[in-house]
Design a protein around this motif. Structure first.
Motif, mmCIF file in Angstrom:
data_model
loop_
_atom_site.group_PDB
_atom_site.id
_atom_site.type_symbol
_atom_site.label_atom_id
_atom_site.label_comp_id
_atom_site.label_asym_id
_atom_site.label_seq_id
_atom_site.Cartn_x
_atom_site.Cartn_y
_atom_site.Cartn_z
ATOM 1 N N ALA A 152 -25.964 43.741 21.398
ATOM 2 C CA ALA A 152 -27.309 43.160 21.370
ATOM 3 C C ALA A 152 -27.338 41.908 20.489
ATOM 4 O O ALA A 152 -27.984 40.910 20.830
ATOM 5 C CB ALA A 152 -28.316 44.187 20.868
ATOM 6 N N LEU A 153 -26.627 41.945 19.368
ATOM 7 C CA LEU A 153 -26.567 40.786 18.468
ATOM 8 C C LEU A 153 -25.856 39.607 19.131
ATOM 9 O O LEU A 153 -26.219 38.450 18.926
ATOM 10 C CB LEU A 153 -25.843 41.169 17.173
ATOM 11 C CG LEU A 153 -26.623 42.075 16.210
ATOM 12 C CD1 LEU A 153 -25.705 42.617 15.114
ATOM 13 C CD2 LEU A 153 -27.789 41.322 15.582
ATOM 14 N N ALA A 154 -24.837 39.931 19.931
ATOM 15 C CA ALA A 154 -24.093 38.864 20.622
ATOM 16 C C ALA A 154 -24.959 38.168 21.667
ATOM 17 O O ALA A 154 -24.673 37.023 22.055
ATOM 18 C CB ALA A 154 -22.848 39.452 21.280
ATOM 19 N N GLY A 155 -26.006 38.842 22.123
ATOM 20 C CA GLY A 155 -26.866 38.270 23.144
ATOM 21 C C GLY A 155 -28.037 37.457 22.608
ATOM 22 O O GLY A 155 -28.846 36.929 23.383
ATOM 23 N N ILE A 156 -28.143 37.353 21.275
ATOM 24 C CA ILE A 156 -29.240 36.581 20.682
ATOM 25 C C ILE A 156 -28.984 35.078 20.874
ATOM 26 O O ILE A 156 -27.865 34.607 20.678
ATOM 27 C CB ILE A 156 -29.380 36.915 19.178
ATOM 28 C CG1 ILE A 156 -29.797 38.385 19.001
ATOM 29 C CG2 ILE A 156 -30.412 36.003 18.515
ATOM 30 C CD1 ILE A 156 -29.857 38.845 17.554
ATOM 31 N N ASP A 157 -30.002 34.361 21.219
ATOM 32 C CA ASP A 157 -29.902 32.912 21.472
ATOM 33 C C ASP A 157 -29.473 32.185 20.188
ATOM 34 O O ASP A 157 -30.165 32.286 19.161
ATOM 35 C CB ASP A 157 -31.262 32.393 21.932
ATOM 36 C CG ASP A 157 -31.198 30.944 22.411
ATOM 37 O OD1 ASP A 157 -30.157 30.297 22.219
ATOM 38 O OD2 ASP A 157 -32.210 30.477 22.979
ATOM 39 N N PRO A 158 -28.341 31.454 20.199
ATOM 40 C CA PRO A 158 -27.864 30.734 19.000
ATOM 41 C C PRO A 158 -28.877 29.727 18.464
ATOM 42 O O PRO A 158 -28.861 29.401 17.272
ATOM 43 C CB PRO A 158 -26.602 30.017 19.502
ATOM 44 C CG PRO A 158 -26.154 30.810 20.682
ATOM 45 C CD PRO A 158 -27.407 31.305 21.322
ATOM 46 N N SER A 159 -29.758 29.225 19.340
ATOM 47 C CA SER A 159 -30.753 28.245 18.886
ATOM 48 C C SER A 159 -31.717 28.840 17.856
ATOM 49 O O SER A 159 -32.282 28.120 17.029
ATOM 50 C CB SER A 159 -31.545 27.709 20.082
ATOM 51 O OG SER A 159 -32.276 28.750 20.715
ATOM 52 N N LEU A 160 -31.881 30.172 17.900
ATOM 53 C CA LEU A 160 -32.747 30.831 16.912
ATOM 54 C C LEU A 160 -32.137 30.746 15.517
ATOM 55 O O LEU A 160 -32.848 30.537 14.528
ATOM 56 C CB LEU A 160 -32.966 32.298 17.303
ATOM 57 C CG LEU A 160 -33.742 32.547 18.601
ATOM 58 C CD1 LEU A 160 -33.784 34.041 18.924
ATOM 59 C CD2 LEU A 160 -35.157 31.995 18.488
ATOM 60 N N VAL A 166 -32.496 25.339 9.919
ATOM 61 C CA VAL A 166 -33.289 24.124 9.685
ATOM 62 C C VAL A 166 -34.486 24.439 8.792
ATOM 63 O O VAL A 166 -34.877 23.636 7.927
ATOM 64 C CB VAL A 166 -33.756 23.507 11.023
ATOM 65 C CG1 VAL A 166 -34.776 22.406 10.784
ATOM 66 C CG2 VAL A 166 -32.561 22.988 11.805
ATOM 67 N N ASP A 167 -35.065 25.592 8.978
ATOM 68 C CA ASP A 167 -36.229 26.002 8.171
ATOM 69 C C ASP A 167 -35.842 26.435 6.763
ATOM 70 O O ASP A 167 -36.720 26.783 5.955
ATOM 71 C CB ASP A 167 -36.980 27.145 8.865
ATOM 72 C CG ASP A 167 -37.689 26.674 10.128
ATOM 73 O OD1 ASP A 167 -37.915 25.457 10.246
ATOM 74 O OD2 ASP A 167 -37.999 27.519 10.985
ATOM 75 N N GLY A 168 -34.525 26.471 6.488
ATOM 76 C CA GLY A 168 -34.066 26.833 5.149
ATOM 77 C C GLY A 168 -33.999 28.332 4.894
ATOM 78 O O GLY A 168 -34.037 28.778 3.742
ATOM 79 N N ALA A 169 -33.900 29.133 5.951
ATOM 80 C CA ALA A 169 -33.852 30.595 5.793
ATOM 81 C C ALA A 169 -32.523 31.032 5.181
ATOM 82 O O ALA A 169 -31.465 30.519 5.541
ATOM 83 C CB ALA A 169 -34.048 31.264 7.144
ATOM 84 N N SER A 170 -32.588 31.965 4.253
ATOM 85 C CA SER A 170 -31.383 32.527 3.651
ATOM 86 C C SER A 170 -30.723 33.477 4.642
ATOM 87 O O SER A 170 -31.274 33.778 5.699
ATOM 88 C CB SER A 170 -31.735 33.276 2.365
ATOM 89 O OG SER A 170 -32.577 34.372 2.661
ATOM 90 N N ARG A 171 -29.543 33.981 4.285
ATOM 91 C CA ARG A 171 -28.846 34.919 5.176
ATOM 92 C C ARG A 171 -29.682 36.179 5.385
ATOM 93 O O ARG A 171 -29.752 36.703 6.501
ATOM 94 C CB ARG A 171 -27.484 35.259 4.568
ATOM 95 C CG ARG A 171 -26.664 36.209 5.422
ATOM 96 C CD ARG A 171 -25.253 36.382 4.908
ATOM 97 N NE ARG A 171 -24.466 35.175 5.098
ATOM 98 C CZ ARG A 171 -23.152 35.097 4.863
ATOM 99 N NH1 ARG A 171 -22.506 36.157 4.412
ATOM 100 N NH2 ARG A 171 -22.502 33.979 5.052
ATOM 101 N N PHE A 172 -30.309 36.652 4.318
ATOM 102 C CA PHE A 172 -31.148 37.854 4.437
ATOM 103 C C PHE A 172 -32.342 37.588 5.348
ATOM 104 O O PHE A 172 -32.723 38.437 6.158
ATOM 105 C CB PHE A 172 -31.630 38.291 3.049
ATOM 106 C CG PHE A 172 -32.546 39.483 3.077
ATOM 107 C CD1 PHE A 172 -32.048 40.753 3.342
ATOM 108 C CD2 PHE A 172 -33.914 39.326 2.872
ATOM 109 C CE1 PHE A 172 -32.895 41.863 3.378
ATOM 110 C CE2 PHE A 172 -34.756 40.425 2.913
ATOM 111 C CZ PHE A 172 -34.244 41.693 3.170
ATOM 112 N N LYS A 173 -32.946 36.393 5.231
ATOM 113 C CA LYS A 173 -34.090 36.052 6.069
ATOM 114 C C LYS A 173 -33.688 35.958 7.541
ATOM 115 O O LYS A 173 -34.455 36.324 8.431
ATOM 116 C CB LYS A 173 -34.686 34.720 5.611
ATOM 117 C CG LYS A 173 -35.446 34.793 4.294
ATOM 118 C CD LYS A 173 -36.764 35.529 4.458
ATOM 119 C CE LYS A 173 -37.585 35.474 3.186
ATOM 120 N NZ LYS A 173 -38.877 36.188 3.333
ATOM 121 N N LYS A 174 -32.462 35.478 7.804
ATOM 122 C CA LYS A 174 -31.978 35.410 9.181
ATOM 123 C C LYS A 174 -31.844 36.810 9.770
ATOM 124 O O LYS A 174 -32.205 37.060 10.922
ATOM 125 C CB LYS A 174 -30.634 34.696 9.232
ATOM 126 C CG LYS A 174 -30.704 33.191 8.984
ATOM 127 C CD LYS A 174 -29.303 32.575 9.011
ATOM 128 C CE LYS A 174 -29.359 31.090 8.683
ATOM 129 N NZ LYS A 174 -28.002 30.492 8.625
#
Length: 269
Positions: A152-160, A166-174
């Motif tokens: 399921a994780l492999a199917g997530i759109d890379p653009s997200l 770009v929004d400055g999200a940390s690894r935890f926020k991602k």
């Protein structure tokens, strides 16, 4: 399914299922009035919900952790180590658990002895049985279950991920805002199916780990049916208890599926 009518008949080998006389709800009444009924239900539900509470989130956490690993070789090694136990047969797995927890030669007690603690007969302690069963099951199945979430994780759109960066999200926020929503539909379906089989605790492993010392917490519906219904050739009684189990599972499945449909768009139907 048609042969489930056996639960309402006094089965006779000569007359067969359809020729045996009707007895109505006799075997259901016999099961419900049994002094062991409450204990069987309590043990079955306790172990099932314990297994669900521990076993459901761990594969998700494992998949999320593996998804963050950048070292491909290390990631493959971890996947292999966690995935391999799933292919070990139940009998061998129970033997491994018994050897590890043996009071005299088990590695757990040998380590405890080296620190000055006395040996414990873990499988003889009724209070420890449930944790031993649940965590050994998690150890065996978490790698296999994590594969679904990794897919399921492999199917997530890379653009997200790019937008989050770009929004400055940390690894935890991602993880919180991209990964978890991405695997949520799969997680909901697996949760529904897990709750739908809440009364069907694995018979083989439970039966093999049982002994007279832990029977107060290890005796569940499936082991009871085997001992009383099948070993004593009381097939009508065994069918009645099995049918009762199936109806409860079906009701739970409908309730959880309906709840999931209201909360999110993910459901079985």
């Amino acid at each position: 399914m048609a042969n489930a009518v056996l639960a309402f008949k006094n089965y006779n080998v000569i007359k067969g299922i359809w020729g045996s006389p009707w007895v109505g709800t006799k075997y259901f009444d016999l099961f419900f009035s049994n002094p062991a009924f409450k204990t069987l239900i309590k043990n079955t539900l306790y172990i099932s919900f314990y297994q669900l509470a521990v076993g459901f989130p761990i594969p998700i956490l494992l998949a999320l952790a593996l998804n963050e690993v950048k070292n491909i070789r290390f990631k493959k090694v971890v996947q292999l180590v966690t995935y391999a136990p799933y292919f070990i047969s139940t009998v061998v797995m129970v033997s491994v658990v018994m050897l590890f927890l043996s009071p005299r030669l088990g590695i757990v007690n040998l380590i405890a002895n080296s620190f000055g603690f006395e040996s414990i007969n873990y499988l003889g302690e009724a209070g420890m049985f449930r944790s031993i069963y649940v965590f050994s099951d998690v150890w065996q199945t978490m790698g296999y279950s994590a594969v679904i979430y990794l897919a399921a994780l492999a199917g997530i759109d890379p653009s997200l991920y790019e937008a989050a960066k770009v929004d400055g999200a940390s690894r935890f926020k991602k993880i919180l805002n991209v990964d978890l929503p991405g695997i949520m539909p799969a997680a909901v379906i697996i949760l529904i199916l897990s709750v739908g089989s809440i009364m069907a605790v694995g018979f083989e492993k439970m039966y093999l780990l049982q002994n007279p010392l832990n029977l107060s917490t290890s005796e569940i519906i499936s082991t009871y049916v085997y001992k009383i219904g099948l070993l004593n050739a009381n097939y009508s009684f065994a069918t009645a208890v099995g049918l009762f189990n199936s109806v409860i599972n079906l009701l739970l499945l409908l309730v959880v599926n309906s709840t999931a449909k209201r909360i999110s768009s993910s459901s079985l139907w």
